[in-house]
Scaffold this motif. Structure first.
Motif, mmCIF file in Angstrom:
data_model
loop_
_atom_site.group_PDB
_atom_site.id
_atom_site.type_symbol
_atom_site.label_atom_id
_atom_site.label_comp_id
_atom_site.label_asym_id
_atom_site.label_seq_id
_atom_site.Cartn_x
_atom_site.Cartn_y
_atom_site.Cartn_z
ATOM 1 N N UNK A 152 12.682 -6.625 57.967
ATOM 2 C CA UNK A 152 13.469 -6.627 59.201
ATOM 3 C C UNK A 152 13.191 -5.408 60.080
ATOM 4 N N UNK A 153 12.608 -4.368 59.538
ATOM 5 C CA UNK A 153 12.227 -3.201 60.347
ATOM 6 C C UNK A 153 10.918 -3.440 61.107
ATOM 7 N N UNK A 154 10.172 -4.478 60.751
ATOM 8 C CA UNK A 154 8.853 -4.720 61.346
ATOM 9 C C UNK A 154 8.885 -5.751 62.471
ATOM 10 N N UNK A 155 10.025 -6.330 62.748
ATOM 11 C CA UNK A 155 10.122 -7.326 63.817
ATOM 12 C C UNK A 155 10.006 -6.663 65.184
ATOM 13 N N UNK A 156 9.249 -7.266 66.104
ATOM 14 C CA UNK A 156 9.089 -6.657 67.433
ATOM 15 C C UNK A 156 10.402 -6.437 68.173
ATOM 16 N N UNK B 151 3.861 -16.940 74.123
ATOM 17 C CA UNK B 151 3.116 -16.952 75.374
ATOM 18 C C UNK B 151 4.065 -16.868 76.568
ATOM 19 N N UNK B 152 5.307 -17.271 76.396
ATOM 20 C CA UNK B 152 6.293 -17.239 77.473
ATOM 21 C C UNK B 152 6.867 -15.834 77.637
ATOM 22 N N UNK C 83 5.341 -7.702 72.336
ATOM 23 C CA UNK C 83 4.146 -7.063 71.809
ATOM 24 C C UNK C 83 4.157 -7.021 70.293
ATOM 25 N N UNK C 84 2.991 -6.779 69.750
ATOM 26 C CA UNK C 84 2.891 -6.606 68.310
ATOM 27 C C UNK C 84 3.328 -5.201 67.955
ATOM 28 N N UNK D 30 0.684 -19.460 69.126
ATOM 29 C CA UNK D 30 1.489 -18.532 69.911
ATOM 30 C C UNK D 30 2.397 -19.306 70.862
ATOM 31 N N UNK D 31 1.883 -20.399 71.422
ATOM 32 C CA UNK D 31 2.666 -21.205 72.336
ATOM 33 C C UNK D 31 3.852 -21.854 71.646
#
Length: 124
Positions: free
Chosen positions: A46-50, A14-15, A19-20, A8-9
């Motif tokens: 592309x519809x599932x990107x946060x 992390x910065x 959200x998911x 994640x870092x």
């Protein structure tokens, strides 16, 4: 675990508080075109990107499907169906003001472009 935190870092999650996505998303106009052209629906990456709240192609707010991701095995295949992608599904961004839709579409277009052509990997 520790690998998840490290991963994640490296991705910068992390910065930033990204959200998911809790449910699979769809565009009602894309769904209509899929039914006409292919006779069935499918999920678009592309519809599932946060960062994507509107369809990059149509600029309309994406809708939440009936498929809750938290209760699924991440390797399970679930087809997009009319029952999951209902016409009365709520929009992911609620009632976004029209002035914001242009900015959201630009973000969606940039996000989709990165998904199609990610930048070259860099070393530390």
């Amino acid at each position: 675990g520790p690998n998840q935190v490290c991963s994640r870092g490296r991705r910068g999650l992390s910065v930033y508080r990204v959200g998911r996505v809790p449910r699979m998303r769809f565009c009602p106009l894309c769904a209509e075109a899929m039914r006409s052209r292919h006779g069935e629906l499918y999920w678009r990456r592309d519809h599932q990107l946060p960062s994507v709240l509107v369809c990059p192609d149509h600029g309309c707010p994406l809708r939440e499907s009936g498929l809750v991701l938290a209760v699924r095995n991440k390797h399970e295949f679930v087809a997009a169906t009319d029952a999951l992608c209902r016409d009365d599904a709520p929009a992911v961004c609620g009632a976004a003001p029209p002035s914001a839709l242009g900015h959201l579409r630009a973000l969606a277009l940039d996000s989709a472009a990165l998904l199609r052509s990610p930048p070259a990997p860099r070393t530390y």
